[in-house]
Design a protein around this motif. Structure first.
Motif, PDB file in Angstrom:
ATOM      1  N   GLY A 126      14.977  10.339   1.128  1.00 57.75           N
ATOM      2  CA  GLY A 126      14.662   8.759   0.872  1.00 57.75           C
ATOM      3  C   GLY A 126      14.471   8.545   2.246  1.00 57.75           C
ATOM      4  O   GLY A 126      14.255   9.027   3.451  1.00 57.75           O
ATOM      5  N   CYS A 127      14.205   6.765   2.247  1.00 57.01           N
ATOM      6  CA  CYS A 127      13.692   6.347   3.609  1.00 57.01           C
ATOM      7  C   CYS A 127      14.252   4.859   3.466  1.00 57.01           C
ATOM      8  O   CYS A 127      14.202   4.294   2.608  1.00 57.01           O
ATOM      9  N   LEU A 128      14.838   4.397   4.737  1.00 50.71           N
ATOM     10  CA  LEU A 128      15.112   2.910   5.058  1.00 50.71           C
ATOM     11  C   LEU A 128      14.117   2.039   5.054  1.00 50.71           C
ATOM     12  O   LEU A 128      14.135   0.768   5.112  1.00 50.71           O
ATOM     13  N   TYR A 129      12.899   2.583   5.339  1.00 47.19           N
ATOM     14  CA  TYR A 129      11.650   1.538   5.509  1.00 47.19           C
ATOM     15  C   TYR A 129      11.264   1.425   4.179  1.00 47.19           C
ATOM     16  O   TYR A 129      11.486   1.818   3.294  1.00 47.19           O
ATOM     17  N   GLU A 130       9.955   0.515   4.181  1.00 43.62           N
ATOM     18  CA  GLU A 130       9.478   0.261   2.749  1.00 43.62           C
ATOM     19  C   GLU A 130       7.980   0.332   2.906  1.00 43.62           C
ATOM     20  O   GLU A 130       7.171  -0.613   2.581  1.00 43.62           O
ATOM     21  N   CYS A 131       7.420   1.198   3.467  1.00 38.57           N
ATOM     22  CA  CYS A 131       6.006   1.673   3.439  1.00 38.57           C
ATOM     23  C   CYS A 131       5.531   1.520   2.182  1.00 38.57           C
ATOM     24  O   CYS A 131       5.609   2.493   1.495  1.00 38.57           O
ATOM     25  N   THR A 132       4.257   0.931   2.063  1.00 38.91           N
ATOM     26  CA  THR A 132       3.748   0.796   0.620  1.00 38.91           C
ATOM     27  C   THR A 132       3.007   2.037   0.234  1.00 38.91           C
ATOM     28  O   THR A 132       2.753   2.455  -1.077  1.00 38.91           O
ATOM     29  N   PRO A 181      12.771   5.549  -4.933  1.00 42.25           N
ATOM     30  CA  PRO A 181      12.317   4.233  -4.596  1.00 42.25           C
ATOM     31  C   PRO A 181      13.293   3.394  -3.332  1.00 42.25           C
ATOM     32  O   PRO A 181      12.928   2.682  -2.504  1.00 42.25           O
ATOM     33  N   ASP A 182      14.751   3.681  -3.557  1.00 38.57           N
ATOM     34  CA  ASP A 182      15.732   3.077  -2.943  1.00 38.57           C
ATOM     35  C   ASP A 182      16.514   4.136  -2.290  1.00 38.57           C
ATOM     36  O   ASP A 182      17.054   5.005  -2.849  1.00 38.57           O
ATOM     37  N   LEU A 220      -5.464   8.341   3.000  1.00 37.11           N
ATOM     38  CA  LEU A 220      -4.601   7.867   1.883  1.00 37.11           C
ATOM     39  C   LEU A 220      -4.991   8.114   0.794  1.00 37.11           C
ATOM     40  O   LEU A 220      -6.376   7.953   0.294  1.00 37.11           O
ATOM     41  N   THR A 221      -4.034   8.474  -0.225  1.00 39.41           N
ATOM     42  CA  THR A 221      -4.455   8.786  -1.840  1.00 39.41           C
ATOM     43  C   THR A 221      -3.555   7.618  -2.482  1.00 39.41           C
ATOM     44  O   THR A 221      -2.530   7.339  -2.261  1.00 39.41           O
ATOM     45  N   HIS A 222      -4.090   7.411  -3.707  1.00 43.48           N
ATOM     46  CA  HIS A 222      -3.616   6.435  -4.626  1.00 43.48           C
ATOM     47  C   HIS A 222      -2.538   7.092  -5.428  1.00 43.48           C
ATOM     48  O   HIS A 222      -2.695   8.278  -5.938  1.00 43.48           O
ATOM     49  N   LYS A 263       3.387   4.945  -7.499  1.00 41.69           N
ATOM     50  CA  LYS A 263       3.750   4.101  -6.398  1.00 41.69           C
ATOM     51  C   LYS A 263       3.349   2.731  -6.520  1.00 41.69           C
ATOM     52  O   LYS A 263       3.608   1.656  -6.009  1.00 41.69           O
ATOM     53  N   HIS A 264       2.016   2.600  -7.179  1.00 41.63           N
ATOM     54  CA  HIS A 264       1.464   1.369  -7.172  1.00 41.63           C
ATOM     55  C   HIS A 264       2.451   0.402  -8.103  1.00 41.63           C
ATOM     56  O   HIS A 264       2.455  -0.864  -7.786  1.00 41.63           O
ATOM     57  N   GLN A 265       3.089   0.880  -9.049  1.00 42.04           N
ATOM     58  CA  GLN A 265       3.924   0.151 -10.093  1.00 42.04           C
ATOM     59  C   GLN A 265       5.248  -0.368  -8.965  1.00 42.04           C
ATOM     60  O   GLN A 265       5.567  -1.383  -9.287  1.00 42.04           O
ATOM     61  N   ILE A 266       5.777   0.762  -8.088  1.00 44.69           N
ATOM     62  CA  ILE A 266       6.713   0.346  -7.417  1.00 44.69           C
ATOM     63  C   ILE A 266       6.358  -0.761  -6.488  1.00 44.69           C
ATOM     64  O   ILE A 266       7.268  -1.701  -6.121  1.00 44.69           O
ATOM     65  N   ASN A 267       5.145  -0.726  -6.004  1.00 38.87           N
ATOM     66  CA  ASN A 267       4.793  -1.778  -4.816  1.00 38.87           C
ATOM     67  C   ASN A 267       4.408  -3.140  -5.827  1.00 38.87           C
ATOM     68  O   ASN A 267       4.718  -4.181  -5.273  1.00 38.87           O
TER      69      ASN A 267
END
Length: 208
Positions: A8-14, A23-24, A195-197, A201-205
């Protein structure tokens, strides 16, 4: 890639692939000794080509594929982990980070820990990786981490393509060339990942 010390990660990089799966929040492993034992067993006994292109003589283990180890340092028994690699005759540790954590400078791993500072033009970083260390502070950290005993690489990841991207990256490369001490330049290697799509992840963004 070693078993995860943290997930996991405490950053929120898109763009983060980790956030597709978690996600969290952040999960820290409690079995540090078991993980180090697994790395040791792999280094000595698993039949794979080693070392490879990641180092001329050591087998390199990415200890932070599922987190930002430097950001989460206080949650880990990091000096124990670093000492394992420092003392190991054939293995070294490696991790990428977007955070300049000066606490790491208090420890000299004698070249057995590689830090890979992720870099992109600041205009992209501000939008896509909020609250991470500024691009310029990461570049300035390269010299001092090498002097503290770390093996330092740079990680152009992810590369962002828009209409002016080549101009922005040319400026980034020139800035890097200017600030890295000339005597270190042969040792500061780079990796490049585009970068790949990803639909999940798009839905989370969008939700964020």
């Amino acid at each position: 890639i070693s078993p995860s010390f943290g997930y996991g990660c405490l950053y929120e990089c898109t763009y983060c692939y980790m956030k597709r799966h978690k996600p969290d929040g952040l999960t820290i492993s409690s079995n540090t000794g078991d993980i180090l034992t697994a790395i040791n067993n792999h280094a000595w006994f698993t039949d794979v080509q080693k070392p490879n292109q990641t180092h001329e003589s050591y087998i390199t283990y990415d200890i932070s594929c599922n987190e930002d180890f430097a950001l989460h340092l206080k949650y880990h028994d990091w000096q124990r982990i670093f000492k394992f690699f420092k003392d190991h005759p054939i293995a070294m540790g490696s991790f990428a980070t977007k955070y300049v954590n000066d606490k790491l400078l208090e420890y000299n791993p004698e070249g057995k820990i590689r830090i890979r500072f992720s870099l992109m033009p600041q205009v992209y970083s501000t939008q896509l990786e909020p609250k991470t260390s500024q691009k310029f502070s990461r570049i300035k950290a390269i010299n001092k981490f090498i002097e503290a005993g770390y093996y330092v690489h740079v990680n152009f990841s992810p590369v962002i393509v828009d209409k002016d991207w080549l101009i922005k990256y040319k400026q980034l490369f020139e800035e890097l060339d200017h600030y890295v001490n000339p005597k270190y330049k042969d040792s500061v290697k780079a990796e490049v990942i585009f970068l790949t799509h990803n639909v999940d992840k798009h839905q989370i963004n969008l939700a964020n």
